[in-house]
Write a protein that holds these residues in place. Sequence first.
Motif, short mmCIF file in Angstrom:
data_model
loop_
_atom_site.label_atom_id
_atom_site.label_comp_id
_atom_site.label_asym_id
_atom_site.label_seq_id
_atom_site.Cartn_x
_atom_site.Cartn_y
_atom_site.Cartn_z
N VAL A 437 18.09 35.56 31.42
CA VAL A 437 19.34 36.35 31.89
C VAL A 437 20.34 36.19 31.22
CG1 VAL A 437 20.73 36.59 33.82
CG2 VAL A 437 18.59 36.49 34.25
N LYS A 438 21.14 36.96 30.69
CA LYS A 438 22.68 36.90 29.98
C LYS A 438 23.76 37.30 30.75
CE LYS A 438 20.72 37.13 25.29
NZ LYS A 438 20.92 35.56 24.96
N VAL A 439 24.80 36.32 30.98
CA VAL A 439 25.89 36.58 31.93
C VAL A 439 26.99 36.42 30.83
CG1 VAL A 439 27.23 36.18 33.83
CG2 VAL A 439 24.80 36.17 34.04
N HIS A 440 27.76 37.33 30.29
CA HIS A 440 28.87 37.15 29.54
C HIS A 440 29.82 38.30 29.41
CE1 HIS A 440 27.13 40.17 26.40
NE2 HIS A 440 26.13 39.98 27.18
N HIS A 441 30.99 37.67 28.89
CA HIS A 441 32.35 38.57 28.82
C HIS A 441 32.57 39.30 30.10
CE1 HIS A 441 30.63 38.17 24.52
NE2 HIS A 441 32.30 38.11 24.42
N ASN A 442 32.60 38.49 31.07
CA ASN A 442 32.88 38.91 32.34
C ASN A 442 34.22 38.38 32.73
OD1 ASN A 442 30.31 40.55 33.45
ND2 ASN A 442 29.60 38.47 32.75
N PHE A 443 34.93 39.17 33.82
CA PHE A 443 36.30 38.50 34.24
C PHE A 443 36.14 38.56 35.78
CE2 PHE A 443 40.45 39.30 36.40
CZ PHE A 443 41.04 38.05 35.96
N ALA A 444 36.19 37.33 36.31
CA ALA A 444 35.89 37.03 37.82
C ALA A 444 37.34 36.52 38.36
CB ALA A 444 34.76 36.63 38.11
N ASP A 445 37.74 37.17 39.65
CA ASP A 445 38.91 36.69 40.20
C ASP A 445 38.82 36.59 41.87
OD1 ASP A 445 41.47 35.97 41.19
OD2 ASP A 445 42.60 37.39 39.99
N GLY A 446 38.55 35.39 42.28
CA GLY A 446 38.19 34.92 43.81
C GLY A 446 39.31 35.45 44.69
N PHE A 447 40.62 36.05 44.26
CA PHE A 447 41.53 36.30 45.10
C PHE A 447 42.61 37.24 44.04
CE2 PHE A 447 44.84 34.86 48.53
CZ PHE A 447 44.88 36.25 48.95
N SER A 448 42.17 38.07 43.85
CA SER A 448 42.90 39.17 43.04
C SER A 448 44.19 39.66 43.56
CB SER A 448 42.08 39.99 42.35
OG SER A 448 41.44 40.99 43.39
N GLY A 449 44.36 39.59 44.87
CA GLY A 449 45.51 40.19 45.51
C GLY A 449 46.80 39.46 45.28
N ASP A 450 47.48 39.55 46.35
CA ASP A 450 48.94 38.83 46.31
C ASP A 450 49.06 37.39 46.29
OD1 ASP A 450 48.51 38.30 48.98
OD2 ASP A 450 50.00 39.71 49.76
N LYS A 451 48.00 36.75 46.55
CA LYS A 451 47.76 35.11 46.43
C LYS A 451 48.48 34.64 47.72
CE LYS A 451 45.94 35.32 42.56
NZ LYS A 451 45.63 36.73 42.26
N ASN A 452 48.88 35.32 48.67
CA ASN A 452 49.50 35.01 49.84
C ASN A 452 48.28 34.70 51.00
OD1 ASN A 452 51.01 34.34 52.17
ND2 ASN A 452 52.37 36.16 51.92
N LEU A 453 48.05 33.42 51.23
CA LEU A 453 47.09 33.20 52.35
C LEU A 453 47.40 33.49 53.77
CD1 LEU A 453 45.51 29.91 50.77
CD2 LEU A 453 44.62 32.09 50.66
N ALA A 454 48.52 33.74 53.90
CA ALA A 454 49.09 33.86 55.15
C ALA A 454 48.80 35.22 55.57
CB ALA A 454 50.81 33.93 55.44
N ASN A 455 48.44 36.29 54.70
CA ASN A 455 47.89 37.55 54.80
C ASN A 455 46.41 37.43 54.97
OD1 ASN A 455 50.47 38.36 54.59
ND2 ASN A 455 50.36 38.99 52.33
N THR A 456 45.45 36.61 55.07
CA THR A 456 44.24 36.66 55.37
C THR A 456 43.89 35.79 56.57
OG1 THR A 456 43.86 34.48 54.13
CG2 THR A 456 44.16 36.48 52.72
N VAL A 457 42.66 36.33 56.86
CA VAL A 457 42.11 35.51 58.23
C VAL A 457 41.38 34.23 57.60
CG1 VAL A 457 40.37 35.68 60.00
CG2 VAL A 457 41.62 37.82 59.20
N SER A 458 40.79 34.30 56.63
CA SER A 458 39.84 33.18 56.14
C SER A 458 40.76 31.88 55.66
CB SER A 458 38.86 33.49 55.03
OG SER A 458 39.54 34.00 54.21
N LYS A 459 42.01 32.29 55.12
CA LYS A 459 42.97 31.28 54.30
C LYS A 459 42.50 30.75 53.05
CE LYS A 459 46.01 32.21 57.66
NZ LYS A 459 45.50 33.05 58.27
#
Length: 688
Positions: A437-459
């Motif tokens: 398997v090759k995994v390369h040249h990908n972009f991954a953002d685990g919170f690509s939204g507004d970065k305001n945790l107050a707007n999430t359930v999971s925080k």
Amino acid sequence: MNTFLTRFGLLIALSIFLSACGGGGGGGGSFGGGNTPESPKNSTSASSVSTSSIKSSSSKSVSSSSSSSLVATSSSSESSSSSSLVNSTSSSVSSSASSQSSSALSSSLNSTLSSTSSSRSSSLSSSSKSSVSSSSSSANHFVVADITAAFDVATGTATQPKLTIKNLDVGDELRIYKETECEGADIARSISVSDKLQLQFGTPLELGHHHFSVAVKKSGQNNFVCTSVYPEYSVVPVTSQFVNVKDFGARGDGVTDDTAAINAALASAKTQAKHLYIPAGTYICNQATNVNNSDRLLTASIGGWNNAVIFGDGASSKLVTSLNTKSTLMYLYAYSKVTNFKIYNVSFVSNHAPAQTEYQYGLFLQGTGVQNMVGADVSDNQFIGFGGALQGQGLNGLNIAHNEFLAPRGHDESKFGTTPAVFVWLFDNANGLCNDVKVHHNFADGFSGDKNLANTVSKRAMDGFFLGNVYGLEVYRNKTQNFIEEHYIFLPPSTAPDTAATIYAHDNYLDASIIPGSQLDNGQPKKDNYGFRSDASHVRIENNDIINFTLGILVRTFDNLQLQAKDIVITKNRFSSGDDSGAYTVRSAIYVIGNTNFALDNVEISQNHIELKSAAPTKSYDALTIAYVKNTVVKENEILQLYSGVSAFSVIARNYMNVSSVEDFANTVQGSNLIPYKKNANDQINFH
């Protein structure tokens, strides 16, 4: 960290459980079957399933810069550089071009090869590069003007494409590389005799999305410079050789449910041995077919559908589900062999409720125990809003490249609980395993939204990018950010625990920043995470950048007393710790620990650069920690203290436990409050 280690300890049991849930049989597998990653790109003949034409593409760059067509003119201004590419310095290029909309593929066979150019920050810092070894001390100002290809209507084939470069000096030497950033063998080369040069590629292009890079050696200079200009373009089937989902009633209007129409198009394309085209549009897919309690929306048996392509027009070709139940947007399975199957330029989107009650998956590739999927390629796609964007198993040779993984609502994209919320998960169980398997040249953002945790359930953000048991894995040139647990986890193999297959992770960029206010399930603050974690053998982690780390690289078999891991190399990585003690609990840049039954055997930790930035650490900090190891070398590492006023900090191993045959030499420690070494009295360590 302790919460995660407890959660991670459940993974082996979970994989075993999932193996009983589906896959391998006539009824198809459930999520336990998993999705498998990519294999190297195979050379697929343009006429293997169909003849081909060329279309423009709207693909993404790892640096998230916008792309634009080169059918017109793309200009790039390359900055001068005086550092060797081997030392990870690359040119920064700003490119611009007139944008061009994708034309309807059914309109004409007279196509041109168009490409996109994006500004990429290439870090060519691996020591195993090609002849492009260092940069020129003078500035280079040249223009990648266009890429064109003639199309023979009579035969339905594309001729060799040509790349035009302008603003050259006489004597400038150029080389073109395919699917790499100036690495390996070049595919075309020439020396300029004027300010304009046209390079012709050696062979027609196979179906799929392609990436090229340009290396230039200025007249009078000794070394090539790899530019950041990275032309991209797609080769797609001619009209007569693909099935268009709109011909089967799909509307793509963002209102009509197109599930049945697209499934009909999938079945027809497979039956006719044609490709499948998803034109620009928003295709709602919410009509699930329940198989083994796993709702599958778009599904097809692809055994025998060799050399086929599912393709779209990039981010504008959206497959969208709004279900808030356990489901898979696209499930492709092969109970007989399929080779060189490709999916590219498609956007997979989940617009679910504020928080998921069950796991949702974007794309699931299901082979079998004999790895029926051979040479699959998932490239230049977009995955938005899934707790598990891409999963697979039963794959032999998988390529996952140039994709974009986004989580606008962080961990709210996934079901809460102990199962990790990761974008890519590859399995090894009774339903099949993943090879090469090759995994390369990908972009991954685990919170690509507004970065305001107050707007999430999971925080909190998503857990991580990649998790898997893979037999032969290379992970390189990915950019990852905003994950609350691990960016990468390499699990030990299950089916063949004595495998000699290697895992090589190199030239990745990890931003381990933790969003302030992140919480655990119990509401307690979450202040630490991981860059790489490995419990496997034969692992090499090299030349990666890990910034704002709390624990950079963790090699740990302590949780499983039956693991006998060996052959671990951690070398030439660059670490920079988090500097906000309110948001980070910094632990170690490198932490290597075996278990009480089996010490980690044959470990090398060398030539790493570690910067300790925390202004007000609250506890003793160990830059390097090793425990339960043997036959180990710790050498030529550099640790820099970038704060003052705090004492009692050890650098090499706070607690050596049952350590034997360790050579420790030529490490550099700079900082007034750093204690170079600690060890237990009975440990066999030779300091030099």
